[in-house]
Motif scaffolding. Structure first.
Motif, PDB file in Angstrom:
ATOM      1  N   ALA A 211       1.610   8.545  -5.688  1.00  0.00           N
ATOM      2  CA  ALA A 211       0.782  10.174  -5.763  1.00  0.00           C
ATOM      3  C   ALA A 211       1.683  11.195  -5.563  1.00  0.00           C
ATOM      4  O   ALA A 211       1.547  12.287  -6.338  1.00  0.00           O
TER       5      ALA A 211
ATOM      6  N   GLY B  25      -6.421   2.679  -7.191  1.00  0.00           N
ATOM      7  CA  GLY B  25      -5.930   1.872  -6.086  1.00  0.00           C
ATOM      8  C   GLY B  25      -6.797   1.210  -5.572  1.00  0.00           C
ATOM      9  O   GLY B  25      -6.602  -0.035  -5.157  1.00  0.00           O
TER      10      GLY B  25
ATOM     11  N   ALA C 205      -1.422   2.109 -10.419  1.00  0.00           N
ATOM     12  CA  ALA C 205      -2.190   1.459  -9.220  1.00  0.00           C
ATOM     13  C   ALA C 205      -3.017   0.414  -9.451  1.00  0.00           C
ATOM     14  O   ALA C 205      -3.221  -0.411  -8.733  1.00  0.00           O
TER      15      ALA C 205
ATOM     16  N   LEU D 244       1.489   3.230  -3.479  1.00  0.00           N
ATOM     17  CA  LEU D 244       0.311   4.471  -3.806  1.00  0.00           C
ATOM     18  C   LEU D 244       0.781   5.661  -3.148  1.00  0.00           C
ATOM     19  O   LEU D 244       0.532   6.686  -4.094  1.00  0.00           O
TER      20      LEU D 244
ATOM     21  N   GLY E 198      -2.663   6.183 -13.110  1.00  0.00           N
ATOM     22  CA  GLY E 198      -3.543   5.179 -12.478  1.00  0.00           C
ATOM     23  C   GLY E 198      -3.493   3.728 -12.763  1.00  0.00           C
ATOM     24  O   GLY E 198      -4.164   2.946 -11.981  1.00  0.00           O
TER      25      GLY E 198
ATOM     26  N   VAL F 170      -5.322   8.655  -8.678  1.00  0.00           N
ATOM     27  CA  VAL F 170      -4.528   7.647  -8.434  1.00  0.00           C
ATOM     28  C   VAL F 170      -5.061   7.020  -7.083  1.00  0.00           C
ATOM     29  O   VAL F 170      -5.114   5.521  -7.077  1.00  0.00           O
ATOM     30  N   GLY F 171      -5.409   7.691  -6.184  1.00  0.00           N
ATOM     31  CA  GLY F 171      -6.067   6.841  -4.838  1.00  0.00           C
ATOM     32  C   GLY F 171      -7.540   6.026  -5.196  1.00  0.00           C
ATOM     33  O   GLY F 171      -7.449   4.939  -4.887  1.00  0.00           O
TER      34      GLY F 171
ATOM     35  N   ALA G  62      -2.784  -2.823  -7.682  1.00  0.00           N
ATOM     36  CA  ALA G  62      -3.856  -3.510  -6.798  1.00  0.00           C
ATOM     37  C   ALA G  62      -4.299  -4.930  -7.148  1.00  0.00           C
ATOM     38  O   ALA G  62      -5.247  -5.288  -6.583  1.00  0.00           O
TER      39      ALA G  62
ATOM     40  N   PRO H 156       0.836  -1.354   0.300  1.00  0.00           N
ATOM     41  CA  PRO H 156       0.118  -0.137   0.148  1.00  0.00           C
ATOM     42  C   PRO H 156       0.636   1.224   0.165  1.00  0.00           C
ATOM     43  O   PRO H 156       0.317   2.426  -0.616  1.00  0.00           O
TER      44      PRO H 156
END
Length: 434
Positions: free
Chosen positions: A200, A238, A290, A196, A287, A234-235, A294, A193
């Motif tokens: 970012a 992910g 990500a 990420l 992205g 991006v968040g 993920a 994690p």
């Protein structure tokens, strides 16, 4: 008869003043505190003797003491012509014969120059024209930085690292590349994690560089909504997948539009076009990295395979281009890219990806080679796309943030085009469980 003072004083000047003693012997230099230049020294003499500069010095008819006269008095035997130059290139003694300063007395008891006054010796010529030898020993003008020397015909300037044939400072580029690789691999290996957060931060820096660059084209997209929307995009990718990535793109564009309208409508279309390009180019493409991370169970391996394929492509292209590059690939966009370098990029990425996918995902080597070819082509296209943007903007690098690389976007340009390609191909080769 003496000349009157030009400012109105009737006091006689120079040697005709009765209240002043006769001057002493002539000084070897007009200013005794000034050291003569090395080229003015005559060879063969003592270090403290040198050729005098041409001064208006003559011998006193009464006492034989040399002194500095003004050379303009009508009764002065050493009077010069009106042009200010002595007729024979030297001076005259009390008998009217030429006298040359610094030469020893001859057999006639006076200071003789050369045998023929019209043919001065090489030593006397050195006073008039120092020659090329004097330029070598003359002190250079200007201030040099400590630890560097002046470049010459046979020696390059020191203190500056020589760039490689590809135009990079290779040691700095390798060191920064290893540091960037560690920022990707370490979070993936220890705590996925955290990747990420690194992604970012990279997106925020990339957006900042792009906004600065497009200002040269008189476009001023708002920085704050672009950075906030990029990190949000991006968040969302992910944590919520591909649909959330598209949603983040739409939210970023809408927020940028509202923010920009607050500054008026002057130049609105140009600013919104620039903001759209930045949003799609940086956070939307990033992205997909990500999305790769993920993936359950093997997400870090997918990111690692993609990054290694891009690194192999860049390394193979660099080595082949420097060694064999002759035919330019896109001279108007990137003059240093050659078809030989492109072949090296594709070959290295195909060979390395075939081995990596076979070992990590149990994919047939030919499918792994195809993966490497596709990722390499996408990486080269991404590099050319940013080169075209920089050429249109009239800049060489997006910034000088990374020594040997330029800006962060100069390193992310290949990866940004490669990660969507890798995401789609790996979704076919290695379907995500569930």
């Amino acid at each position: 008869m003496s000349h009157l003072d030009p400012y109105g004083s009737a006091e006689p000047r120079g040697r005709e003043r009765p209240d002043r003693p006769a001057p002493g012997p002539a000084l070897p230099w007009p200013e005794p505190q000034i050291e003569p230049a090395p080229w003015a020294r005559r060879p063969g003499l003592a270090p403290d003797r040198h050729v005098e500069p041409r001064t208006r010095t003559r011998l006193d008819p009464e006492g034989g003491t040399p002194h500095h006269g003004n050379g303009n008095d009508p009764g002065d035997p050493g009077r010069w012509p009106d042009d200010g130059n002595p007729p024979d290139g030297g001076r005259r003694d009390d008998a009217g014969a030429p006298a040359y300063a610094g030469f020893p007395a001859g057999p006639n008891g006076r200071s003789d120059g050369p045998a023929d006054p019209d043919q001065p010796t090489a030593q006397f010529e050195a006073v008039r024209d120092p020659g090329p030898e004097a330029a070598e020993i003359a002190p250079p003008t200007g201030r040099r930085q400590r630890g560097r020397r002046r470049a010459g015909a046979g020696r390059p300037v020191t203190g500056q690292p020589a760039p490689s044939r590809a135009g990079r400072n290779l040691p700095a580029a390798i060191g920064v590349g290893l540091l960037l690789g560690a920022l990707i691999v370490v979070p993936l290996a220890l705590y996925p994690p955290a990747f990420l957060l690194v992604l970012a931060a990279a997106v925020g820096v990339g957006i900042w560089e792009m906004v600065r660059a497009v200002r040269r084209a008189d476009a001023h997209p708002p920085l704050v909504p672009l950075v906030a929307g990029g990190v949000l995009t991006v968040g969302l990718a992910g944590f919520a997948g591909l649909d959330a990535l598209t949603l983040g793109l739409a939210v970023t564009l809408l927020g940028t539009l509202v923010w920009r309208l607050g500054d008026g409508t002057a130049g609105l279309a140009r600013d919104l076009v620039a903001a759209t390009v930045i949003t799609v180019y940086v956070p939307f493409l990033a992205g997909f990295a990500a999305l790769l991370a993920a993936a359950p169970d093997d997400g870090p391996l997918r990111v690692l395979v993609t990054v290694l394929a891009v690194v192999l492509s860049d390394t193979g292209g660099y080595a082949a281009g420097v060694r064999f590059g002759k035919r330019p690939m896109a001279p108007r966009i990137s003059p240093k890219k050659s078809w030989e370098g492109f072949a090296g990029s594709v070959g290295a990425a195909a060979l390395g990806s075939a081995v990596l996918l076979w070992l990590l995902f149990d994919v047939a080597p030919w499918w792994g080679a195809l993966f490497g070819v596709a990722v390499s082509c996408a990486a080269v296209l991404g590099d050319l796309a940013e080169s075209m943007m920089k050429r249109d903007l009239g800049i060489k690098d997006m910034s000088n943030l990374l020594p040997g690389h330029g800006g962060l976007m100069d390193r992310l340009d290949s990866i940004l085009f490669a990660v969507p390609t890798a995401y789609l191909l790996l979704a076919v080769y290695v379907p995500v469980a569930g």
